[in-house]
Design a protein around this motif. Structure first.
Motif, PDB file in Angstrom:
ATOM      1  N   LEU A 123     -39.760 -20.007  18.078  1.00  0.00           N
ATOM      2  CA  LEU A 123     -38.367 -19.588  18.198  1.00  0.00           C
ATOM      3  C   LEU A 123     -37.430 -20.528  17.442  1.00  0.00           C
ATOM      4  CD1 LEU A 123     -38.407 -18.630  21.988  1.00  0.00           C
ATOM      5  CD2 LEU A 123     -38.468 -17.065  20.043  1.00  0.00           C
ATOM      6  N   LEU A 124     -37.720 -21.823  17.490  1.00  0.00           N
ATOM      7  CA  LEU A 124     -36.888 -22.793  16.781  1.00  0.00           C
ATOM      8  C   LEU A 124     -36.958 -22.590  15.272  1.00  0.00           C
ATOM      9  CD1 LEU A 124     -37.608 -26.077  18.803  1.00  0.00           C
ATOM     10  CD2 LEU A 124     -35.443 -24.832  18.681  1.00  0.00           C
ATOM     11  N   VAL A 125     -38.168 -22.383  14.760  1.00  0.00           N
ATOM     12  CA  VAL A 125     -38.327 -22.185  13.315  1.00  0.00           C
ATOM     13  C   VAL A 125     -37.612 -20.917  12.871  1.00  0.00           C
ATOM     14  CG1 VAL A 125     -39.977 -21.690  11.471  1.00  0.00           C
ATOM     15  CG2 VAL A 125     -40.471 -23.491  13.127  1.00  0.00           C
ATOM     16  N   TYR A 126     -37.794 -19.851  13.618  1.00  0.00           N
ATOM     17  CA  TYR A 126     -37.188 -18.575  13.222  1.00  0.00           C
ATOM     18  C   TYR A 126     -35.660 -18.616  13.331  1.00  0.00           C
ATOM     19  CZ  TYR A 126     -36.168 -13.590  13.028  1.00  0.00           C
ATOM     20  OH  TYR A 126     -35.661 -12.361  12.682  1.00  0.00           O
ATOM     21  N   SER A 127     -35.145 -19.197  14.403  1.00  0.00           N
ATOM     22  CA  SER A 127     -33.693 -19.210  14.624  1.00  0.00           C
ATOM     23  C   SER A 127     -33.005 -20.342  13.870  1.00  0.00           C
ATOM     24  CB  SER A 127     -33.398 -19.348  16.126  1.00  0.00           C
ATOM     25  OG  SER A 127     -33.980 -18.298  16.857  1.00  0.00           O
ATOM     26  N   GLY A 128     -33.703 -21.470  13.733  1.00  0.00           N
ATOM     27  CA  GLY A 128     -33.060 -22.646  13.158  1.00  0.00           C
ATOM     28  C   GLY A 128     -33.165 -22.767  11.653  1.00  0.00           C
ATOM     29  N   SER A 129     -34.111 -22.055  11.033  1.00  0.00           N
ATOM     30  CA  SER A 129     -34.287 -22.206   9.585  1.00  0.00           C
ATOM     31  C   SER A 129     -33.038 -21.790   8.806  1.00  0.00           C
ATOM     32  CB  SER A 129     -35.502 -21.386   9.112  1.00  0.00           C
ATOM     33  OG  SER A 129     -35.328 -20.008   9.440  1.00  0.00           O
ATOM     34  N   LYS A 130     -32.424 -20.707   9.222  1.00  0.00           N
ATOM     35  CA  LYS A 130     -31.200 -20.237   8.569  1.00  0.00           C
ATOM     36  C   LYS A 130     -30.031 -21.149   8.875  1.00  0.00           C
ATOM     37  CE  LYS A 130     -28.563 -17.228   6.397  1.00  0.00           C
ATOM     38  NZ  LYS A 130     -28.654 -16.987   4.937  1.00  0.00           N
ATOM     39  N   LEU A 131     -29.930 -21.584  10.121  1.00  0.00           N
ATOM     40  CA  LEU A 131     -28.792 -22.394  10.554  1.00  0.00           C
ATOM     41  C   LEU A 131     -28.819 -23.799   9.948  1.00  0.00           C
ATOM     42  CD1 LEU A 131     -26.320 -22.629  12.436  1.00  0.00           C
ATOM     43  CD2 LEU A 131     -27.881 -23.402  14.232  1.00  0.00           C
ATOM     44  N   LEU A 132     -29.999 -24.427   9.949  1.00  0.00           N
ATOM     45  CA  LEU A 132     -30.108 -25.824   9.531  1.00  0.00           C
ATOM     46  C   LEU A 132     -30.448 -25.987   8.059  1.00  0.00           C
ATOM     47  CD1 LEU A 132     -32.068 -27.259  12.604  1.00  0.00           C
ATOM     48  CD2 LEU A 132     -29.597 -27.305  12.194  1.00  0.00           C
ATOM     49  N   LEU A 133     -31.269 -25.080   7.530  1.00  0.00           N
ATOM     50  CA  LEU A 133     -31.756 -25.233   6.161  1.00  0.00           C
ATOM     51  C   LEU A 133     -31.218 -24.182   5.203  1.00  0.00           C
ATOM     52  CD1 LEU A 133     -35.521 -25.980   6.974  1.00  0.00           C
ATOM     53  CD2 LEU A 133     -33.677 -27.636   6.567  1.00  0.00           C
ATOM     54  N   GLY A 134     -30.593 -23.161   5.736  1.00  0.00           N
ATOM     55  CA  GLY A 134     -30.104 -22.090   4.884  1.00  0.00           C
ATOM     56  C   GLY A 134     -31.208 -21.202   4.353  1.00  0.00           C
ATOM     57  N   ILE A 135     -32.382 -21.243   5.002  1.00  0.00           N
ATOM     58  CA  ILE A 135     -33.525 -20.425   4.592  1.00  0.00           C
ATOM     59  C   ILE A 135     -33.695 -19.297   5.603  1.00  0.00           C
ATOM     60  CG2 ILE A 135     -35.993 -20.407   4.098  1.00  0.00           C
ATOM     61  CD1 ILE A 135     -35.820 -23.395   3.536  1.00  0.00           C
ATOM     62  N   ASP A 136     -33.669 -18.080   5.107  1.00  0.00           N
ATOM     63  CA  ASP A 136     -33.786 -16.922   5.990  1.00  0.00           C
ATOM     64  C   ASP A 136     -35.238 -16.436   5.992  1.00  0.00           C
ATOM     65  OD1 ASP A 136     -33.213 -14.888   7.681  1.00  0.00           O
ATOM     66  OD2 ASP A 136     -32.147 -13.638   6.217  1.00  0.00           O
ATOM     67  N   PHE A 137     -36.047 -17.017   6.878  1.00  0.00           N
ATOM     68  CA  PHE A 137     -37.453 -16.638   6.966  1.00  0.00           C
ATOM     69  C   PHE A 137     -37.598 -15.235   7.554  1.00  0.00           C
ATOM     70  CE2 PHE A 137     -38.665 -21.337   7.344  1.00  0.00           C
ATOM     71  CZ  PHE A 137     -39.125 -21.393   6.036  1.00  0.00           C
ATOM     72  N   THR A 138     -38.584 -14.495   7.058  1.00  0.00           N
ATOM     73  CA  THR A 138     -38.996 -13.285   7.763  1.00  0.00           C
ATOM     74  C   THR A 138     -39.757 -13.713   9.012  1.00  0.00           C
ATOM     75  OG1 THR A 138     -41.128 -13.129   6.615  1.00  0.00           O
ATOM     76  CG2 THR A 138     -39.211 -12.074   5.568  1.00  0.00           C
ATOM     77  N   THR A 139     -40.010 -12.770   9.903  1.00  0.00           N
ATOM     78  CA  THR A 139     -40.745 -13.123  11.120  1.00  0.00           C
ATOM     79  C   THR A 139     -42.152 -13.628  10.789  1.00  0.00           C
ATOM     80  OG1 THR A 139     -41.398 -10.795  11.358  1.00  0.00           O
ATOM     81  CG2 THR A 139     -39.453 -11.531  12.580  1.00  0.00           C
ATOM     82  N   PHE A 140     -42.790 -13.014   9.796  1.00  0.00           N
ATOM     83  CA  PHE A 140     -44.134 -13.434   9.402  1.00  0.00           C
ATOM     84  C   PHE A 140     -44.102 -14.846   8.837  1.00  0.00           C
ATOM     85  CE2 PHE A 140     -47.667 -13.846   6.442  1.00  0.00           C
ATOM     86  CZ  PHE A 140     -48.738 -13.348   7.176  1.00  0.00           C
ATOM     87  N   GLN A 141     -43.151 -15.128   7.958  1.00  0.00           N
ATOM     88  CA  GLN A 141     -43.047 -16.462   7.366  1.00  0.00           C
ATOM     89  C   GLN A 141     -42.759 -17.515   8.430  1.00  0.00           C
ATOM     90  OE1 GLN A 141     -39.916 -15.606   4.570  1.00  0.00           O
ATOM     91  NE2 GLN A 141     -41.342 -15.120   2.898  1.00  0.00           N
TER      92      GLN A 141
ATOM     93  N   LEU B  99     -41.859 -12.744  18.061  1.00  0.00           N
ATOM     94  CA  LEU B  99     -40.927 -12.592  16.941  1.00  0.00           C
ATOM     95  C   LEU B  99     -40.950 -11.180  16.375  1.00  0.00           C
ATOM     96  CD1 LEU B  99     -41.528 -15.917  14.944  1.00  0.00           C
ATOM     97  CD2 LEU B  99     -39.838 -15.458  16.734  1.00  0.00           C
ATOM     98  N   GLY B 100     -41.896 -10.371  16.848  1.00  0.00           N
ATOM     99  CA  GLY B 100     -42.013  -9.010  16.336  1.00  0.00           C
ATOM    100  C   GLY B 100     -42.999  -8.879  15.192  1.00  0.00           C
ATOM    101  N   VAL B 101     -43.818  -9.914  14.970  1.00  0.00           N
ATOM    102  CA  VAL B 101     -44.859  -9.810  13.948  1.00  0.00           C
ATOM    103  C   VAL B 101     -45.902  -8.812  14.442  1.00  0.00           C
ATOM    104  CG1 VAL B 101     -46.640 -11.042  12.652  1.00  0.00           C
ATOM    105  CG2 VAL B 101     -44.479 -12.178  13.186  1.00  0.00           C
ATOM    106  N   ALA B 102     -46.248  -7.846  13.598  1.00  0.00           N
ATOM    107  CA  ALA B 102     -47.118  -6.747  14.033  1.00  0.00           C
ATOM    108  C   ALA B 102     -48.582  -7.145  14.023  1.00  0.00           C
ATOM    109  CB  ALA B 102     -46.896  -5.529  13.143  1.00  0.00           C
TER     110      ALA B 102
END
Length: 229
Positions: free
Chosen positions: A76-94, A171-174
């Motif tokens: 959850l931290l990687v998915y939610s924080g990557s955009k906020l802290l690093l400006g990287i918008d990861f997909t759920t899979f990434q 995260l919704g990864v299928a």
């Protein structure tokens, strides 16, 4: 209870999710192995400024932090924080791959450390006394023996990664578990879709676990033969 009437309608979804689980697990273990080796190198590095060893401290802090953070929270931290802290918008899979790599790499770093430190120190000293430098000793003496200790443990970690990949469903990864929960919601069958998911995980992990035991036994037999020569 054992109602498999949903299977024909959803077997394609299960097979697709199996591919996603394999992709997620293979990518994660490959990158986790690479990162684990880097972390081990940093932890044992003598590079420093006076008594301060920055690489060693970074590795130690990373290991301790990741060990103390639950895998689910890390996802959850990687998915939610990557955009906020690093400006990287990861997909759920990434995001799932990154989180699993971070979690698994600290254990692989310890596997590498234990494998290398498990090599008999007398052999290393003998190699140095024969004129081999540190790099040559590591290449020709230490690593060939350490790999025998490392490979089975890496295989067992791969099994753990396959099972841990099920957490990516939050995260919704299928992957397999996500599909099982989707089928449960669509069919109102509370047990059998999850039982099918359990069978899929068993088919993935059981043969791999047996293979690792076989490799481990072969490595031990090889060590015994070398000692008797």
């Amino acid at each position: 209870m054992w109602d498999f009437s949903f299977w024909n309608a959803y077997k394609g979804s299960y097979y697709s999710s199996l591919v996603v689980t394999l992709q997620l697990s293979i990518l994660a273990i490959l990158f986790a192995t690479l990162l684990g080796v880097i972390i081990y190198w940093m932890k044992t590095s003598r590079f420093g400024i006076g008594p301060f060893r920055p690489l060693r401290w970074i590795a130690v802090v990373f290991i301790e932090v990741i060990r103390c953070v639950p895998m689910l929270l890390l996802l959850l931290l990687v998915y939610s924080g990557s955009k906020l802290l690093l400006g990287i918008d990861f997909t759920t899979f990434q995001a799932a791959v990154v989180a699993i790599v971070m979690n698994s790499s600290v254990y692989i770093a310890e596997i590498v450390r234990a494998g290398i430190e498990g090599v008999d120190k007398a052999q290393i000293e003998a190699a140095r006394s024969l004129g081999l430098n540190k790099v040559q000793t590591m290449r020709f003496i230490t690593m060939p023996q350490a790999i025998k200790n490392i490979l089975p443990a890496i295989g067992n970690e791969f099994v753990s990664v396959i099972k841990g990949s099920s957490m990516a469903s939050v995260l919704g990864v299928a992957e397999v578990l996500f599909t099982a929960k989707m089928v449960t919601g669509a069919t109102f069958l509370p047990f059998t879709p999850l039982a099918v998911a359990a069978i899929f995980y068993f088919v993935l992990t059981f043969p791999l676990g047996r293979l690792m035991l076989f490799i481990e036994r072969r490595c031990k037999q090889s060590d015994l033969r070398e000692r008797t020569l």
